[in-house]
Each structure stands twice: as structure tokens, then as C-alpha cells.
Design a protein around this motif. Structure first.
Motif, short mmCIF file in Angstrom:
data_model
loop_
_atom_site.label_atom_id
_atom_site.label_comp_id
_atom_site.label_asym_id
_atom_site.label_seq_id
_atom_site.Cartn_x
_atom_site.Cartn_y
_atom_site.Cartn_z
N LYS A 134 1.54 -9.51 3.92
CA LYS A 134 1.74 -9.27 5.36
C LYS A 134 0.64 -10.06 6.05
CE LYS A 134 4.17 -7.16 8.56
NZ LYS A 134 5.63 -7.35 8.70
N ARG A 171 2.13 -11.56 10.86
CA ARG A 171 1.32 -10.88 11.89
C ARG A 171 0.54 -11.95 12.65
NH1 ARG A 171 -2.92 -7.35 9.71
NH2 ARG A 171 -2.88 -8.61 7.81
N GLU A 197 -1.00 -1.38 15.70
CA GLU A 197 -1.27 -1.64 14.28
C GLU A 197 -0.68 -0.59 13.35
OE1 GLU A 197 -2.90 -4.63 13.12
OE2 GLU A 197 -2.14 -4.95 15.14
N ASP A 198 -0.30 0.58 13.89
CA ASP A 198 0.26 1.61 13.02
C ASP A 198 1.78 1.53 12.90
OD1 ASP A 198 0.77 2.32 15.63
OD2 ASP A 198 0.31 4.45 15.36
N ARG A 228 5.42 0.34 11.66
CA ARG A 228 5.93 -0.09 10.36
C ARG A 228 6.18 -1.60 10.34
NH1 ARG A 228 11.07 2.97 8.61
NH2 ARG A 228 10.80 1.54 6.83
N LYS A 276 2.91 -3.08 9.53
CA LYS A 276 2.31 -2.70 8.25
C LYS A 276 3.12 -3.15 7.04
CE LYS A 276 -1.43 -0.43 9.44
NZ LYS A 276 -2.75 -1.00 9.10
N GLU A 277 4.44 -3.11 7.14
CA GLU A 277 5.30 -3.28 5.96
C GLU A 277 5.87 -4.70 5.87
OE1 GLU A 277 8.22 -0.16 5.93
OE2 GLU A 277 6.71 1.40 6.30
N ASP A 304 -6.93 -5.22 8.08
CA ASP A 304 -6.37 -3.87 8.11
C ASP A 304 -4.98 -3.88 7.49
OD1 ASP A 304 -5.92 -1.20 8.58
OD2 ASP A 304 -5.39 -1.48 10.70
N SER A 305 -4.92 -4.14 6.19
CA SER A 305 -3.65 -4.24 5.47
C SER A 305 -3.90 -3.98 4.00
CB SER A 305 -3.05 -5.65 5.66
OG SER A 305 -1.91 -5.82 4.84
N GLU A 306 -2.89 -3.44 3.34
CA GLU A 306 -3.01 -3.25 1.89
C GLU A 306 -2.89 -4.58 1.16
OE1 GLU A 306 0.26 -1.47 -0.30
OE2 GLU A 306 1.59 -1.72 1.43
#
Length: 520
Positions: free
Chosen positions: A296, A331, A415-416, A418, A421-422, A446-448
Motif C-alpha cells: 500500500k 496512497r 488514514e483510518d 479501509r 489501509k487495505e 503508518d501501514s502494515e
């Protein structure tokens, strides 16, 4: 022999599925079928599994259909592998490794073979690019770029053949001590559908140049290009059993490869969720594993950037390959002083992107690769709307035939959400304002995930500062999706383990042996 049907109505869909059910057990599918491509080129498409340098029918004689994403018409059927086919392929690979016909030859000969393989691909590169476009749905110019990178990478990998050096260790006068790098053995490899041929090359080249043998599973939706180029394996001088291709489905063929006791290493490119499962399967028998997974990726535009160039790089970052790119710049973060101006420019340029027939030379964005992927992308568009994001452009299916979608831009995101984030894995981008360098670094991280990032600025100090602090395996400055065959590619965090391309990938396919001899 094969009936071409077009999706569109539920009745047509039901009919096609009924036909598919009948043909899955068709026991007389030839090992090659003639195909005429939309651009007029004609060729013979291999349909069998590739084992021991021969195309063979699967043991259960089952087949599955391959669909063209741009027309929704059936292209052909190919044989479907099962566990017993994986067993046969692994035995062939183990025999080829054990007999030393590849692992113990002069490394220079392995390099020569890879170069010959590149020669054959180069000779047929227009046919191969057309196969990729037919099977995957990507624009023909994107396919040509993929094929050229395949050729370049095979040649670059060939150059590493005689550079796998160990080292002499000074341990005093009483002992002679050295290290050497050795191949692992049989390598299981599982590739995705977004870059079928490129991923084939990224996987087999480092395995082969280091002396390993391979059992590879193609993606079930895009098996054709890998099967076509596999016919060049014996012509290039690569012995039987060194490369084996088993077409089939992940839950059967993929699982069988991952759990096979004679497979010593797993290489996988695909989703993070599947990667986690494969990693756990590999851990059960302590297999070495490399995983190139989802992303992402942030694409950052500073106020001193050239806006027109930045917009073109954003377009390349998100709409290239129909957005089906693990490192897509999905993003976008824009410094607030130029936010409105960039949005205006980006909307105009986005709506000018040519979407449609992938064989049209002017098309930039082709079809999504499957109905499932198209539906997933459209569902995320609805999620974004419900979350309160502003749909600036696109977000709709284009036409009623083929899996096409308009390039899509969301603004006013938080930022929260989906959609921020996804991983959507399609031509959908979110745009967010930022004020300071410190703020955008925090947002970017701020991402996995941590696969890639883009930075657009005329200040090289800013570029390097951000590049060094962003958690990403690849950082592009004033460019995006700018691959080079000698540059390693891979991710941080949930984006994977290990690297593709570059000399770094050779570590994934070798193990170090230390030899210490006492001098008498």
C-alpha cells in the motif's frame, strides 16, 4: 474443438460453466493447440504440464479453461495438475539435482544456457508479449516492457554464474579454512497472475544460475506465457528435470509443492494472506522461504516538485498494469500549498487515460485480469463512498464486455479508512494533504506494508532524507515503477521476506558451507 462463449448474461455464464465442467474431464486434449491472436499473429500454444523437458498430460487428464479478460471469451484449455503430478515433477527435479547434470557443471555453462534462453525469448518477443496481453488483459505496450525486462534479467542473472565465490579465512598456520556457496536442491516456486512471465523469470533465473532445480506453479488464470517459453528450456541446453511447470490451483498444486518433503525452498509472490499461510507450511519442514507480498505504497509530492511530471508519475504509479501491481503508488500525499492545483491537473490527466482494447497501441490501461478482481475493486469503490471519501473521478465499470474499470481517484480521505489501509490491487488511488516533512514520513510509515514509495521534489536533500526514513524496500525519486534488472526488489514488514533481482537474490538460493582442514 473448443467452443468460444461470451460472458455477459447469467444464462451465458451458466452455459460456460456447464461446458467447462464437461471439458474438465476431456481426456484427449492435445498437448498444443493453434491460436490466432487479435493482432493477426498465429502460434502453437502448449497445453500440457512441462516435466523432464517434455509437455505431458496430467495424470488425471483433467483440464481447466483460460479466459481472455478483455473479451471474456475462452482462449483454450490447459491440463490441470494435481498432487500426483507435483510428485512426478519433484522426482524429476530431485533426479536432475542429484545426478549433477546442472548443479556441478562449470557455472559458466549455466550462464551460457540462460543467455540462450534469453535469445529464444527475444526472437519471439512480439508473440510472447501478445500472449501475455491476451491472457492477462494488460496493454500490449506494457507486455512488451515486461518481455524486455525478462530478457534483460535473464542476461543479468547469467552474468552472476561465475561470481558465486566463497572466501578464504585466515585462521593461522595450523589450519586451511574456507567457505563455499552451494545450491539448496529442489526449489518450489509459485507465481501470480499480474506479471506472469516476468515473475517466471524472476523466480527461475536465480534458482538456475546457482545450480538448483525448479518446480513452478503458474497462476491458474494466466498459465499461457510460462508454458510457451518453457519449450525453449531444452533448446537452451538446460537438462531434463531442471525446470518443471505444473499448471493448477493453489489449494492443490501450491499446497503440494509447499509441503513436499523433497522441496528445500519455497519462493512465492502474491497476497500477504496467502504468503502467511505458505510461510507457516514451509516452517513445518524448515524450508527456506522468500515471499514477495502485498503493498500500500505512499507516493509523496512536495510543493517544489514539477507538478506536471509528478502527475505523470502518479498515473504511472497507479494505473500502470491496470493497477494490478503490488508496489502501486496507491496512497498519494500532496503538500497542502499545491494540493488543489495537483488535484485539478491529476483529474484531467486521469480522465484522459486510454482504457480499453489492450491490443490497441494507444491503450494505457487494459482489462483487470478476472471478474473476481473487477468485482473486488468495485466493492472497494462502494466502501470508499460509504466511509465518506469524495469520489473525484472514475469508480465505474467501463462497457459491458471485458473487465474494464475507469481510473479512480478518492479525495477527502482519513488514514483510518479501509481504502487507505487495505490493498485494493486496482486503478484506485487516495489523495491526502500534508504540511511538513516529518508529518508525511509518519503518514507514509503508518501501514502494515513496506514494499515501495515515491518521492517527488526538486530538493535532493529532502528526497534523500525522506528516502532514508520511509519504511520501504524500494524508493523511487522523481519516477515510479521504474524497474531495472540489476536493482533488488522486495519489501519490509508485511510486504515480504527476501529480494528479487540483483545479486542479493542469490543468497535466497544458496547455503554456506565452511571447510576447515588441519594441516599435517
Amino acid at each position: 474443438m473448443f467452443v468460444k462463449t461470451v460472458l455477459g448474461s447469467s444464462a451465458a455464464r451458466a452455459g460456460r460453466l456447464h461446458l467447462a465442467a464437461q471439458l474438465r474431464c476431456f481426456s484427449h486434449l492435445p498437448l498444443t493447440v493453434p491460436i490466432k491472436l487479435p493482432n493477426g499473429l498465429e502460434y502453437e500454444q502448449p497445453t500440457g504440464l512441462f516435466i523432464n523437458n517434455k509437455f505431458v498430460a496430467s495424470k488425471q487428464k483433467k483440464t481447466f479453461e483460460v479466459i481472455s479478460p478483455s473479451t471474456e471469451e475462452e482462449i483454450c484449455h490447459v491440463y490441470e495438475g494435481r498432487e500426483d503430478d507435483v510428485d512426478e515433477a519433484v522426482e524429476a527435479a530431485q533426479a536432475a539435482f542429484s545426478n549433477g547434470s546442472w548443479a556441478t557443471i562449470d557455472p559458466l555453462q549455466r550462464g551460457i544456457a540462460l543467455n540462450k534462453l534469453a535469445d529464444y525469448i527475444e526472437h519471439d518477443k512480439e508473440i510472447i508479449a501478445s500472449i501475455e496481453t491476451l491472457d492477462n488483459g494488460k496493454a500490449i505496450n506494457s507486455s512488451r516492457g515486461d518481455v524486455q525486462l525478462v530478457i534483460n534479467y535473464l542476461r543479468a542473472a547469467a552474468g552472476y554464474a561465475d561470481k558465486l565465490d566463497g572466501r578464504l579465512i585466515d585462521t593461522g598456520t595450523t589450519h586451511f579454512t574456507y567457505t563455499k556457496r552451494q545450491p539448496l536442491g529442489v526449489c518450489g516456486q509459485i507465481i501470480p497472475w499480474n506479471f506472469p512471465l516476468l515473475m517466471w523469470a524472476w523466480k527461475i533465473a536465480p534458482a538456475l544460475v546457482t545450480g538448483n532445480t525448479v518446480v513452478l506453479k503458474t497462476a491458474e488464470s494466466t498459465p499461457l506465457s510460462a508454458l510457451y517459453v518453457s519449450q525453449f528450456i531444452p533448446k537452451a541446453g538446460i537438462p531434463p528435470g531442471v525446470v518443471n511447470i505444473v499448471s493448477g490451483f493453489g489449494k492443490i498444486v501450491g499446497e503440494a509443492i509447499c509441503t513436499h518433503p523433497k522441496v528445500k525452498k519455497i519462493a512465492f509472490t502474491g497476497s500477504t494472506a496467502t504468503g502467511k499461510h505458505i510461510y507457516q507450511s514451509a516452517a513445518g519442514s524448515l524450508k527456506k522461504a522468500t515471499l514477495e507480498l502485498g503493498g500500500k505504497s505512499p507516493n509523496i509530492v512536495f510543493e517544489d516538485a514539477d507538478i506536471k511530471k509528478a502527475v505523470q508519475n502518479i498515473i504511472l504509479g497507479i494505473y500502470y498494469n491496470s493497477g494490478e501491481v503490488c508496489c502501486a503508488g496507491s496512497r498519494v500525499y500532496v503538500q497542502e500549498s499545491i494540493y488543489d492545483k495537483l488535484i485539478e491537473e491529476f483529474k484531467v490527466e486521469s480522465e484522459a487515460v486510454k482504457v480499453g482494447d489492450p491490443f490497441d497501441e494507444t491503450t494505457f490501461q487494459g482489462a483487470q485480469t478476472s471478474q473476481m478482481q473487477l468485482s473486488k475493486i468495485l466493492s472497494y469503490v462502494e466502501v470508499g463512498k460509504k466511509e465518506g471519501a469524495t469520489l473525484i473521478s472514475g469508480g465505474e465499470r467501463l462497457g459491458t464486455k471485458g473487465y474494464f474499470i475507469r481510473p479512480t481517484i478518492f479525495g477527502d480521505v482519513s488514514e483510518d479508512m479501509r481504502i487507505v489501509k487495505e490493498e485494493i490491487f486496482g486503478p484506485v488511488v487516495t489523495i491526502t494533504k500534508f504540511k511538513t516533512t516529518e508529518e508525511v514520513i509518519e503518514l507514509a510509515n503508518d501501514s502494515e506494508y513496506g514494499l515501495a514509495a515515491g518521492i517527488h521534489t526538486s530538493n535532493f536533500t529532502t528526497a534523500l532524507t525522506v528516502a532514508n526514513k520511509v519504511n520501504a524496500g524500494t524508493v523511487w525519486i522523481n519516477t515510479y515503477n521504474d524497474f531495472h534488472h540489476s536493482t533488488p526488489f522486495g519489501g519490509f514488514n508485511a510486504s515480504g521476506i527476501g529480494r528479487e533481482m540483483g545479486s542479493e537474490t542469490l543468497e535466497n538460493y544458496t547455503q554456506v558451507k565452511a571447510v576447515r582442514a588441519k594441516l599435517i
